[in-house]
Design a protein around this motif. Structure first.
Motif, PDB file in Angstrom:
ATOM      1  N   HIS A 252     -24.615  16.424 -39.715  1.00  0.00           N
ATOM      2  CA  HIS A 252     -24.070  15.774 -38.522  1.00  0.00           C
ATOM      3  C   HIS A 252     -22.824  15.009 -38.943  1.00  0.00           C
ATOM      4  CE1 HIS A 252     -23.612  12.584 -35.433  1.00  0.00           C
ATOM      5  NE2 HIS A 252     -23.931  13.580 -34.615  1.00  0.00           N
ATOM      6  N   ARG A 253     -21.719  15.296 -38.272  1.00  0.00           N
ATOM      7  CA  ARG A 253     -20.451  14.664 -38.620  1.00  0.00           C
ATOM      8  C   ARG A 253     -19.777  14.149 -37.358  1.00  0.00           C
ATOM      9  NH1 ARG A 253     -15.169  16.609 -39.174  1.00  0.00           N
ATOM     10  NH2 ARG A 253     -15.857  18.762 -38.866  1.00  0.00           N
ATOM     11  N   THR A 254     -19.313  12.913 -37.418  1.00  0.00           N
ATOM     12  CA  THR A 254     -18.504  12.355 -36.339  1.00  0.00           C
ATOM     13  C   THR A 254     -17.116  12.075 -36.888  1.00  0.00           C
ATOM     14  OG1 THR A 254     -19.265  10.116 -36.831  1.00  0.00           O
ATOM     15  CG2 THR A 254     -20.446  11.335 -35.127  1.00  0.00           C
TER      16      THR A 254
ATOM     17  N   ASP B 152     -17.910  15.056 -32.094  1.00  0.00           N
ATOM     18  CA  ASP B 152     -19.259  14.985 -32.640  1.00  0.00           C
ATOM     19  C   ASP B 152     -19.684  16.402 -33.004  1.00  0.00           C
ATOM     20  OD1 ASP B 152     -21.851  12.989 -32.570  1.00  0.00           O
ATOM     21  OD2 ASP B 152     -22.405  15.076 -32.187  1.00  0.00           O
ATOM     22  N   ILE B 153     -20.015  16.638 -34.282  1.00  0.00           N
ATOM     23  CA  ILE B 153     -20.320  17.979 -34.770  1.00  0.00           C
ATOM     24  C   ILE B 153     -21.712  17.983 -35.380  1.00  0.00           C
ATOM     25  CG2 ILE B 153     -19.609  19.850 -36.293  1.00  0.00           C
ATOM     26  CD1 ILE B 153     -17.146  17.102 -35.589  1.00  0.00           C
ATOM     27  N   GLU B 154     -22.482  18.985 -35.015  1.00  0.00           N
ATOM     28  CA  GLU B 154     -23.842  19.121 -35.530  1.00  0.00           C
ATOM     29  C   GLU B 154     -24.061  20.574 -35.929  1.00  0.00           C
ATOM     30  OE1 GLU B 154     -27.309  17.034 -33.611  1.00  0.00           O
ATOM     31  OE2 GLU B 154     -27.834  19.119 -33.129  1.00  0.00           O
ATOM     32  N   ALA B 155     -24.559  20.785 -37.149  1.00  0.00           N
ATOM     33  CA  ALA B 155     -24.818  22.143 -37.627  1.00  0.00           C
ATOM     34  C   ALA B 155     -26.153  22.179 -38.356  1.00  0.00           C
ATOM     35  CB  ALA B 155     -23.699  22.605 -38.565  1.00  0.00           C
ATOM     36  N   TYR B 156     -26.868  23.260 -38.157  1.00  0.00           N
ATOM     37  CA  TYR B 156     -28.136  23.421 -38.859  1.00  0.00           C
ATOM     38  C   TYR B 156     -28.399  24.903 -39.091  1.00  0.00           C
ATOM     39  CZ  TYR B 156     -29.639  23.914 -33.966  1.00  0.00           C
ATOM     40  OH  TYR B 156     -29.730  24.279 -32.648  1.00  0.00           O
ATOM     41  N   SER B 157     -29.241  25.181 -40.075  1.00  0.00           N
ATOM     42  CA  SER B 157     -29.554  26.568 -40.416  1.00  0.00           C
ATOM     43  C   SER B 157     -30.930  26.637 -41.051  1.00  0.00           C
ATOM     44  CB  SER B 157     -28.503  27.144 -41.376  1.00  0.00           C
ATOM     45  OG  SER B 157     -28.561  26.493 -42.631  1.00  0.00           O
ATOM     46  N   GLY B 158     -31.507  27.812 -41.021  1.00  0.00           N
ATOM     47  CA  GLY B 158     -32.797  28.053 -41.647  1.00  0.00           C
ATOM     48  C   GLY B 158     -32.914  29.483 -42.132  1.00  0.00           C
TER      49      GLY B 158
ATOM     50  N   GLN C 154     -20.362  21.412 -31.103  1.00  0.00           N
ATOM     51  CA  GLN C 154     -19.264  20.463 -31.146  1.00  0.00           C
ATOM     52  C   GLN C 154     -19.006  19.901 -29.747  1.00  0.00           C
ATOM     53  OE1 GLN C 154     -15.941  21.587 -34.126  1.00  0.00           O
ATOM     54  NE2 GLN C 154     -16.593  23.516 -33.236  1.00  0.00           N
ATOM     55  N   HIS C 155     -18.816  18.607 -29.698  1.00  0.00           N
ATOM     56  CA  HIS C 155     -18.415  17.953 -28.459  1.00  0.00           C
ATOM     57  C   HIS C 155     -17.128  17.192 -28.756  1.00  0.00           C
ATOM     58  CE1 HIS C 155     -18.636  15.937 -24.599  1.00  0.00           C
ATOM     59  NE2 HIS C 155     -18.441  14.776 -25.219  1.00  0.00           N
ATOM     60  N   ILE C 156     -16.054  17.563 -28.086  1.00  0.00           N
ATOM     61  CA  ILE C 156     -14.730  17.006 -28.362  1.00  0.00           C
ATOM     62  C   ILE C 156     -14.158  16.427 -27.077  1.00  0.00           C
ATOM     63  CG2 ILE C 156     -12.408  17.498 -29.210  1.00  0.00           C
ATOM     64  CD1 ILE C 156     -13.638  19.961 -30.640  1.00  0.00           C
ATOM     65  N   GLU C 157     -13.666  15.200 -27.145  1.00  0.00           N
ATOM     66  CA  GLU C 157     -13.035  14.565 -26.003  1.00  0.00           C
ATOM     67  C   GLU C 157     -11.596  14.205 -26.334  1.00  0.00           C
ATOM     68  OE1 GLU C 157     -15.521  11.256 -25.049  1.00  0.00           O
ATOM     69  OE2 GLU C 157     -16.836  12.459 -23.770  1.00  0.00           O
TER      70      GLU C 157
ATOM     71  N   ALA D  11      -7.568   6.877 -20.152  1.00  0.00           N
ATOM     72  CA  ALA D  11      -8.539   7.650 -19.385  1.00  0.00           C
ATOM     73  C   ALA D  11      -8.806   8.963 -20.103  1.00  0.00           C
ATOM     74  CB  ALA D  11      -8.003   7.932 -17.978  1.00  0.00           C
ATOM     75  N   PRO D  12     -10.037   9.481 -19.962  1.00  0.00           N
ATOM     76  CA  PRO D  12     -10.311  10.779 -20.575  1.00  0.00           C
ATOM     77  C   PRO D  12      -9.545  11.896 -19.873  1.00  0.00           C
ATOM     78  CG  PRO D  12     -12.159  10.075 -19.221  1.00  0.00           C
ATOM     79  CD  PRO D  12     -11.196   8.925 -19.256  1.00  0.00           C
ATOM     80  N   GLU D  13      -9.010  12.823 -20.685  1.00  0.00           N
ATOM     81  CA  GLU D  13      -8.269  13.952 -20.140  1.00  0.00           C
ATOM     82  C   GLU D  13      -9.156  15.187 -20.049  1.00  0.00           C
ATOM     83  OE1 GLU D  13      -4.848  14.288 -19.169  1.00  0.00           O
ATOM     84  OE2 GLU D  13      -5.112  12.110 -19.023  1.00  0.00           O
ATOM     85  N   THR D  14      -9.756  15.549 -21.180  1.00  0.00           N
ATOM     86  CA  THR D  14     -10.597  16.750 -21.205  1.00  0.00           C
ATOM     87  C   THR D  14     -11.845  16.493 -22.038  1.00  0.00           C
ATOM     88  OG1 THR D  14      -9.469  17.645 -23.162  1.00  0.00           O
ATOM     89  CG2 THR D  14      -8.615  18.294 -20.997  1.00  0.00           C
ATOM     90  N   SER D  15     -12.846  17.286 -21.779  1.00  0.00           N
ATOM     91  CA  SER D  15     -14.081  17.278 -22.552  1.00  0.00           C
ATOM     92  C   SER D  15     -14.435  18.728 -22.858  1.00  0.00           C
ATOM     93  CB  SER D  15     -15.207  16.601 -21.772  1.00  0.00           C
ATOM     94  OG  SER D  15     -16.429  16.711 -22.458  1.00  0.00           O
ATOM     95  N   THR D  16     -14.664  19.019 -24.140  1.00  0.00           N
ATOM     96  CA  THR D  16     -14.913  20.395 -24.560  1.00  0.00           C
ATOM     97  C   THR D  16     -16.210  20.466 -25.357  1.00  0.00           C
ATOM     98  OG1 THR D  16     -12.527  20.796 -24.719  1.00  0.00           O
ATOM     99  CG2 THR D  16     -13.973  22.382 -25.803  1.00  0.00           C
ATOM    100  N   ASP D  17     -17.035  21.455 -25.044  1.00  0.00           N
ATOM    101  CA  ASP D  17     -18.276  21.704 -25.775  1.00  0.00           C
ATOM    102  C   ASP D  17     -18.265  23.139 -26.276  1.00  0.00           C
ATOM    103  OD1 ASP D  17     -20.286  19.305 -25.410  1.00  0.00           O
ATOM    104  OD2 ASP D  17     -19.276  19.570 -23.479  1.00  0.00           O
ATOM    105  N   ILE D  18     -18.525  23.303 -27.559  1.00  0.00           N
ATOM    106  CA  ILE D  18     -18.567  24.629 -28.174  1.00  0.00           C
ATOM    107  C   ILE D  18     -19.869  24.759 -28.949  1.00  0.00           C
ATOM    108  CG2 ILE D  18     -17.406  26.285 -29.672  1.00  0.00           C
ATOM    109  CD1 ILE D  18     -15.497  23.221 -28.738  1.00  0.00           C
TER     110      ILE D  18
END
Length: 903
Positions: free
Chosen positions: A393-395, A412-418, A443-446, A457-464
């Motif tokens: 988890h990385r911010t 905010d970035i979160e990665a996991y694997s198994g 990933q959640h990027i604002e 003010a917030p311009e964009t919000s992106t989720d990948i």
């Protein structure tokens, strides 16, 4: 500087050629005279390795407290090792002609349960076996084992990155292997900083190139990720693996394999293939493959702590890692955690960027948590199960400003694997492995903007969200013995599912878009190693042929087949010549296959062929054609294709003990590369460049049905209210398979070890010299030389080093050199100065007689000792940050202290 570098390269080449002929006839099995006193076993093993020009690796914990008897005789390396190891329970095991590992004997039942990986090295490549002297051996615990459980790695189970064959000790492709000891010696605290210093890697996407402040074409790196870009072909042309499995890509476009998410505390070693390898691994392996091997065989506990700070400014870094492991007769388990916190580096803290409007960050804030766990267990003789899991988890947050506005991009970035799998020995030399793996990245990027018009003010919000699900099966073994050796084979299959879920919302327009494509890949592969010729009166092969092929079928764009042929020739035991030729490919990104254009716009464009009306409001004297232009993804994209070949040699002349030489020539021609046409010709001049763009992009008299389809897209705009029935052209500026790149160059790895002042001195140099890096935008455009231009590869990168080790003390110096180039973006080329920085560290590694510091290594170091600023380069973005972030960084002098202890 260029003339001097040419003279240096010529002299080095002449020296290497003379050295080659000097030892061709040397007898690698000659006796060596030893005269060693009774002393700690570690010192005797080191002395034997130096005298015989052999890498003798061992675990510090296994030899701690053991004494070697005096040795005075003429012996071979094997004879000498047998003498000093008598009664210790240790034995030597040959990895190749010049690499021996000393380890405890163990039962065959325990051997079959071990993973198929071990820190070996290809001859002449980077050090791969733990050095027998502290702090290196004590820092790297990948080989450590408790004497009570009598374990060691089964070296016959080794699989080197770049092949599917077990037990192969070398490769026809160039392979570099770096253990934890090698990485620790550099003083780097993260994998991304270690990769940044590799001459073959170029920093097109890294935290040094945030947004467009200090880089080019990096707007997709809003999450401040760090990717590996071998050969400068793009980060999406280098395949990143963790324990042989793909990672889920990140970035706004789903094209960044983020190495910054991998905690260094969990890493056992890194293996790098600087060659096309789609015949083994499939898509993306064009520039090369990087395989990060995580720790599997560790017994005990290790705590690492690191603190560092820049000498000018407020940026500082804190890193803490904890690893615990346990091995037993039939299995092992490891759990590792790492925490990293680095505060941002402000442009106000650097002289070359103080003109930037504040707030502007040169390096973003990074906070990361990383966890790795693994367990493996032998269920029955010859049958074992294994399971791995990772979580990161990385911010991050970055700020930049210009006149009139400032922007902050928190992410905010979160990665996991198994991974879950098993392997079983079916019969002698034949083994099957079946595994299932899953990897995910979210990933959640604002984007926040503070401007005169809208305040903060917030311009964009992106989720990948990306994920990769894979089922793999492989059978490998021997088809029998030929006169020259075993005929080894591997066959297998893979079923892989890849998915992307991307959504973006604009607060300004109260609108959003989403795209969630997926695809399925079926793959089959085969590999064969054929010994063609053996040494006289032996079954040791001196000429071997390696054949590999992989067929893949993609559900979205079709099938591709990629063969590779490799050849290895060992005229004498000291030298190996190798070469490969093959094809590779890169599949289109899922994001690039979006059938819905990101933008459709109608404009009047100047038309040299004569338009229907004057070009008002742009130009009232010329004629224009009303044009509809589409930008964005393209579902008709196909795979990028490449032809690759390499030729090189690795040598360790017995006539010059301690010398190791490796050099490789490479050539890559990549075609049908996916390109955004607007990157070369802006929207308003498309018709002027119609002959260059071609009829597939500039289409005259579009049909009414096509116009109606484009006008119905949500992103359609018509700012001049042009009558759609009057359109005279359609410009398809969506991604296209258009361009090609041709590059070639030479890699050099040279090292020399010698005993001096009772210790060991080692010096060496790693470097890459690029001969060409030519880009052709379309088949109708001439080749453009991008070498030595801003934000592109520079022809010469060197990394000399010098290390001295005596007892528990060590010191190392590394120099990083990037050659000069020219800024050709204006009418008059402007020279950009070369950039040279120096890193240094000193360390003390206590074994077992230091009271509360036993098994503790303390390292202090400085990167960029002289605080050398990056070369000046005018930044066209207007942010006032004037340097090339792809070929330099703004960190400056960085001072750190690192402590690791085992208990």
């Amino acid at each position: 500087m260029r003339r001097n570098s040419r003279n240096i390269r010529f002299s080095a080449s002449a020296f290497l050629v003379a050295t080659l002929f000097r030892w061709i006839a040397a007898d690698a099995q000659a006796l060596v005279h030893f005269d060693l006193p009774a002393q700690p076993l570690a010192r005797s093993l080191k002395a034997i390795g130096t005298a015989t020009n052999t890498d003798v690796g061992f675990s510090a914990s296994e030899v701690a407290g053991l004494l070697a008897p005096p040795l005075k005789a003429d012996l071979t390396v094997d004879g000498a090792l047998q003498r000093v190891l008598v009664g210790t329970g240790l034995r030597p095991k040959h990895l190749n002609d010049h690499t021996i590992v000393i380890a405890l004997m163990r039962s065959s039942a325990a051997e079959s349960a071990k993973p198929k990986s071990s820190p070996i090295k290809a001859a002449g490549q980077a050090e791969a076996v733990d050095q027998p002297d502290p702090p290196q051996a004590d820092t790297d615990s990948s080989n450590s084992a408790s004497p009570s459980n009598d374990r060691k790695r089964d070296l016959d189970e080794i699989i080197v990155t770049g092949t599917n064959l077990r037990g192969v000790k070398d490769s026809a492709s160039p392979v570099q292997i770096f253990t934890r000891a090698d990485i620790d010696r550099t003083g780097q605290g993260t994998l991304q900083s270690f990769f940044e210093r590799l001459p073959q890697n170029f920093g097109s996407i890294s935290e040094n190139t945030i947004s467009t402040v200090a880089g080019s074409a990096t707007a997709g790196n809003a999450a401040s990720a760090s990717a590996i870009n071998l050969r400068g072909l793009g980060s999406d042309s280098t395949l990143l693996l963790v324990d042989g499995h793909r990672v889920a890509p990140g970035g706004i476009n789903g094209d960044i394999a983020d190495v910054s998410l991998i905690p260094l505390s969990a890493v056992d070693r890194v293996e790098i293939v600087t060659d096309g390898a789609s015949a083994i691994y499939g898509s993306d392996a064009v520039g090369g493959v990087v395989n990060v091997i995580l720790r599997k065989d560790f017994d005990g506990a290790e705590t690492r702590a690191r603190f560092g700070s820049v000498s000018e400014g407020a940026s500082h870094e804190t890193q803490i890692g904890q690893t615990v492991g346990k091995t037993w007769a039939s299995g092992s388990a490891v759990l590792s955690y790492e925490y990293l916190d680095r505060t941002p580096l402000s442009a106000a803290d650097r002289e070359f960027s103080r003109a930037a409007v504040q707030p502007t960050d040169l390096l973003p804030e990074q906070v990361r948590h990383g966890v790795f766990a693994t367990i493996q267990q032998e269920i029955a003789s010859g049958f074992s199960l294994f399971a791995d899991g990772t979580f990161s988890h990385r911010t991050t947050a970055q700020s930049f400003s210009s006149l009139g506005f400032s922007q902050e991009d928190p992410a905010d970035i979160e990665a996991y694997s198994g991974v879950l799998g098993g392997r079983a020995r079916l019969w002698d030399k034949t083994e099957i492995e079946i595994s299932a793996s899953y990897a995910s990245s979210k990933q959640h990027i604002e984007v926040f903007q503070n401007s005169f018009s809208n305040g903060n003010a917030p311009e964009t919000s992106t989720d990948i969200h990306t994920n990769v699900l894979s089922f793999d099966a492989k059978l490998d073994g021997s088809l029998g013995s030929l006169r020259a050796g075993d005929l080894s084979y591997a066959v297998g299959a893979q079923l892989r599912h890849e998915a992307l879920d991307s959504s973006q919302y604009s607060f300004a327009s109260a609108s959003g878009s989403s795209f969630d494509p997926h695809r399925t890949i079926d793959a089959g592969f085969a590999e064969l190693r054929i010994p063609l010729l053996a040494a006289t009166a032996s079954s040791i092969p001196i000429l071997e042929l390696n054949l590999a092929d992989r067929y893949e079928h993609y559900s979205d764009f079709g099938a591709t087949n990629n063969p590779q042929l490799g050849l290895i020739w060992k005229p004498v035991a000291d030298v190996k010549f190798r070469g490969t030729v093959g094809t590779s490919f890169k599949a289109p990104l899922l994001n690039d296959l979006n059938p819905n254009p990101s933008q459709v716009v109608v404009l009047p464009e100047f038309d040299p062929q004569g338009g229907e009306q004057t070009c008002f409001p742009f130009n009232s004297t010329n004629t224009c054609s009303n044009t509809i232009i589409a930008i964005g993804g393209n579902p008709r994209l196909t795979a990028e294709k490449a032809r690759t070949w390499t030729a090189g040699f690795d040598a360790k002349p017995s006539a010059i003990p301690g010398l190791s030489v490796s050099t490789t020539y490479y050539s890559i021609y990549s075609r049908d590369r996916i390109t955004d046409p607007s990157s070369l010709f802006p929207l308003t001049i498309a018709l002027q460049n119609a002959p260059t763009l071609g009829s597939a992009i500039v289409q005259r008299n579009p049909s009414a049905a096509l116009v109606q389809q484009l006008a119905a897209t949500p992103s359609f705009i018509n700012p001049f209210n042009i009558d759609l029935s009057s359109l005279g052209a359609f410009v398809d500026y969506r991604f296209q398979n258009l361009s090609s790149v041709r590059t070639s160059g030479v890699d050099l790895n040279l090292s020399y070890k010698m005993a001096v002042f009772g210790g060991e001195f080692e010096t060496g140099i790693d470097g890459t010299y690029i001969l060409e890096f030519d880009n052709r935008f379309t088949s109708a455009t001439p080749e453009a030389n991008l070498l030595n231009t801003p934000f592109n590869p520079v022809d010469l990168r060197l990394r000399p080093r010098a290390e001295f080790r005596i007892g528990p003390f060590s010191a190392a110096v590394f120099l990083n050199y990037t050659n000069s180039y020219e800024d050709n973006r204006g009418t008059v080329p402007v020279p950009v100065a070369p950039w040279t920085t120096v890193d240094m560290n000193v360390a003390y590694a206590c074994a077992s007689d230091c009271w509360f510091l036993q098994h503790t290594t303390i390292m202090a170091g400085v990167t960029n000792i002289a605080n050398k600023e990056p070369p000046f380069l005018v930044n066209a973005s207007g942010f006032g940050v004037n340097f090339d972030g792809t070929n330099a960084n703004a960190l400056g002098r960085f001072i750190y202290l690192q402590v690791s202890t085992k208990w």
